[in-house]
Design a protein around this motif. Structure first.
Motif: not given
Length: 278
Positions: A75, A111, A117-118, A121-122, A124-125, A160-161, A164
């Motif tokens: 991230c 991060h 949150e950003v 998301k990285y 999880v993606d 949260e991870i 996702g």
């Protein structure tokens, strides 16, 4: 039986790690997939891997843990750093197919002021791009102490991870005792409460391994400095309660304390003596 071991060097090959584990009476262990501060990995020698698998089968070593390099930051604010993380994990999981049915642990990352949150998301993606339905390795998110902009300082962030990730059956969590204590989870005075909270948020069925470390720093310090068992602020008695807890005692425990091999052997002996199970 207490499944206890330590972090071993893979520099001399897989078979050598298995022999070192037996020397110190360990029945599990952890190793870096490559240089922990770099990106290079040795070419896999299938005969060396087979020799380790034979040692494991003949000596009751049921599961081992590979640890991603510290330089893996999924991230990061830097795109090249994120690409490096993608390449390393992709390669590591291919290599782990030589050791099917084992675990791969990584630090979620930092991060770097982008926001949680950003960062999530990285992560999880990346996991959704890498994980495959037919892979035989479970990937573990490690609980973190929360220094700087680390992600994974709370059970909620890890949840949260996990939520996702599409292939959730390929995921799990590794609980680090030093990290959770430094993050503000009081495993010394309220272990049951911490485990209840973990179960409510993440689910204890998603906990697959424990890094067993004392802490050089006081409770909720967010520092992440490991200490030898019984010489830190967690203490031997609390560690003994952890390995004997009915919700944890079946898991593999890996020491990451500041020790040489002889020190690990002493800690393994001490903890086996403190274990009240079979």
């Amino acid at each position: 039986m207490l499944n206890i071991g330590c972090h071993l060097s893979a520099s001399k090959g897989y078979e050598a790690m298995g022999k070192k584990a037996l020397e110190i009476d360990a029945n599990t262990f952890q190793f870096f997939t490559r240089n922990p501060r770099g990106g290079k990995a040795k070419k896999i020698d299938p005969e060396d891997v087979e020799a380790l698998l034979k040692i494991m089968q003949e000596n009751g070593i049921s599961v081992i843990i590979a640890h991603a390099p510290y330089t893996l930051n999924a991230c990061s604010a830097n795109e090249k750093t994120r690409e490096f993380a993608f390449q390393v994990m992709t390669d590591d999981l291919k290599r782990m197919e030589y050791l099917p049915g084992n675990l791969y642990n990584f630090h979620p990352g930092s991060h770097v002021k982008q926001g949680v949150e950003v960062g999530i998301k990285y992560i999880v993606d990346m996991l959704n791009a890498i994980l495959k339905p037919d892979q035989n390795t479970r990937v573990l998110l490690e609980t973190m102490a929360g220094k700087g902009t680390e992600i994974g300082r709370s059970f909620e962030e890890l949840k949260e991870i996990l939520d996702g990730v599409t292939l959730s059956d390929k995921m799990g969590v590794c609980l680090d005792t030093c990290h959770v204590y430094d993050a503000g989870y009081d495993i010394v005075n309220d272990l049951d409460g911490v485990l209840d909270e973990f179960d409510r948020i993440i689910g204890l069925d998603n906990l697959y391994a424990v890094h067993l470390n004392d802490s050089k720093n006081p409770f909720s310090s967010h520092k992440d400095r490991h200490e030898k068992i019984g010489q830190g602020s967690i203490g031997k008695e609390a560690i003994a309660r952890i390995i004997n807890h009915p919700k944890l005692c079946h898991l593999p425990f890996v020491l990451e304390t500041p020790n040489e091999l002889s020190g690990y052997a002493s800690e393994i002996k001490m903890l086996k003596e403190a274990y009240k199970g079979d």
